[in-house]
Design an enzyme around this catalytic site. Structure first.
Site, mmCIF file in Angstrom:
data_model
loop_
_atom_site.group_PDB
_atom_site.id
_atom_site.type_symbol
_atom_site.label_atom_id
_atom_site.label_comp_id
_atom_site.label_asym_id
_atom_site.label_seq_id
_atom_site.Cartn_x
_atom_site.Cartn_y
_atom_site.Cartn_z
ATOM 1 N N LEU A 180 0.823 -1.217 0.000
ATOM 2 C CA LEU A 180 0.000 0.000 0.000
ATOM 3 C C LEU A 180 0.855 1.265 0.000
ATOM 4 O O LEU A 180 0.441 2.290 0.547
ATOM 5 C CB LEU A 180 -0.914 -0.011 1.237
ATOM 6 C CG LEU A 180 -1.917 -1.169 1.328
ATOM 7 C CD1 LEU A 180 -2.415 -1.352 2.753
ATOM 8 C CD2 LEU A 180 -3.095 -0.924 0.387
ATOM 9 N N GLY B 262 8.459 -2.856 -4.673
ATOM 10 C CA GLY B 262 7.543 -4.002 -4.635
ATOM 11 C C GLY B 262 8.271 -5.308 -4.924
ATOM 12 O O GLY B 262 7.983 -6.343 -4.304
ATOM 13 N N ASP B 263 9.222 -5.272 -5.846
ATOM 14 C CA ASP B 263 9.990 -6.479 -6.178
ATOM 15 C C ASP B 263 10.823 -6.918 -4.974
ATOM 16 O O ASP B 263 10.941 -8.109 -4.678
ATOM 17 C CB ASP B 263 10.920 -6.210 -7.376
ATOM 18 C CG ASP B 263 10.136 -5.798 -8.621
ATOM 19 O OD1 ASP B 263 9.001 -6.271 -8.790
ATOM 20 O OD2 ASP B 263 10.667 -4.990 -9.408
ATOM 21 N N GLY C 156 17.612 3.587 -8.742
ATOM 22 C CA GLY C 156 17.647 2.424 -9.625
ATOM 23 C C GLY C 156 16.794 1.275 -9.137
ATOM 24 O O GLY C 156 16.242 1.305 -8.025
HETATM 25 O O1 RIB Z 1 9.161 -3.196 -10.844
HETATM 26 C C1 RIB Z 1 10.078 -2.303 -11.399
HETATM 27 C C2 RIB Z 1 10.416 -2.708 -12.805
HETATM 28 O O2 RIB Z 1 9.283 -2.568 -13.628
HETATM 29 C C3 RIB Z 1 11.466 -1.855 -13.460
HETATM 30 O O3 RIB Z 1 12.774 -2.317 -13.208
HETATM 31 C C4 RIB Z 1 11.066 -1.852 -14.933
HETATM 32 O O4 RIB Z 1 11.960 -2.529 -15.754
HETATM 33 C C5 RIB Z 1 9.688 -2.497 -14.974
HETATM 34 O O5 RIB Z 1 9.726 -3.783 -15.424
#
Ligand code: RIB
Length: 297
Positions: A215, A245-246, A281
């Protein structure tokens, strides 16, 4: 410990520093341009690796994306499942990053959308029941990959990002886990903006699944049948939210796979994301596990 396969996107990120996002009809001069390794597949695989898991990435790049393999090597991600095609350029993302650290992303799929059907079987043969498959929606054939992995008894984790017509009810049904942000959740359940309404709608629509709802500044939740746990963010000076998020996905699941309680997984992931947003980044912003103790609170 199960193996983790991230079958996902591999991008070159072009990050433009702007004082506001460009508007319709406007020409805007950016303050700077930086080029980073990215793509949700690359970012999530690196987050898993930095959290200490054995992780494999499968995906496709063009000749121009070879440097992404060096980034994966440096993080300890096995990339035997990555193919290099001479027929398409690597996927890329044009990212506007404003003074508040927020972003907006325009992605070009490139080689990410040219994954051959035979590659799916060739990759999945190395995995077995109980291993995790992590998918986003930045490559072709996600529904087919999820279905084949499910048939093998793999645990399917879906980050349905971006949400579009390729996020079908069948694909959502095949996932054991959903990782969504508030925008994606609203798109999936039907444009609800209130967080409590969103939580209830997700639980109602996806009984039996594990759901992680991020969120933004309002933290994150773990939801499953009858369970709703919340974690606030750890406040930091935000530089760039790309890959937050990743990072959250990788660190949450790494905790889960090690048998940590969901509240503790939320906490670990919130710490890792706080560090990620304090750095520029995508992939390069993801912290090592030892750094998490720097975030207190
Ligand atoms: O979640 C972020 C990513 O979303 C970035 O690195 C970009 O490449 C997109 O895929």
């Amino acid at each position: 410990m199960p193996k983790v396969l991230v079958f996902g996107s591999m991008n070159i990120d072009y990050v433009y520093r702007v004082d506001h996002f460009v508007k319709k009809g406007e020409t805007l001069t950016s303050k700077s341009l930086a080029v980073f390794p990215g793509g949700k597949g690359v970012n999530q695989s690196i987050a898993f690796a930095k959290a200490g898991l054995e992780v494999y990435i499968a995906g496709q790049i063009g000749e121009d994306g070879r440097f992404l393999l060096e980034t994966l090597d440096a993080a300890g991600v096995n990339h035997d499942g990555v193919r290099i095609t001479a027929e398409e350029r690597t996927g890329n993302a044009i990212i506007q990053n404003d003074d508040a650290g927020d972003n907006c992303i325009l992605a070009f799929p490139g080689a990410n959308f040219r994954i051959a059907e035979e590659m799916i079987d060739a990759v999945l043969v190395g995995f077995e029941a109980g291993d995790y498959l992590v998918l986003q929606n930045e490559i072709n054939s996600v529904e087919e990959i999820a279905e084949k992995a499910s048939e093998k008894g793999m645990i399917v984790v879906l980050n349905p990002s971006p949400v579009n017509e390729r996020i079908t009810p069948e694909l959502l049904a095949s996932a054991d886990w959903l990782f969504v942000n508030e925008v994606e959740a609203a798109q999936i359940v039907g444009n609800e903006t209130d967080n409590d309404v969103l939580r209830a709608a997700l639980q109602k629509q996806f009984p039996g699944k594990h759901i992680v709802l991020t969120l933004g500044e309002q933290g994150a939740d773990y939801l499953s049948d009858g369970v709703c746990l919340h974690q606030d963010i750890f406040p930091v000076k935000v530089v760039d939210t790309t890959a937050a998020g990743d990072t959250f996905t990788g660190y949450f699941l790494a905790g889960w796979m090690r048998g940590r309680a969901p509240q503790e997984c939320l906490r670990l992931a919130a710490r890792a994301s706080a560090i990620a947003v304090s750095r520029p980044g995508a992939a390069p912003s993801i912290p090592e596990a030892v750094e998490l103790s720097d975030i207190t609170g």
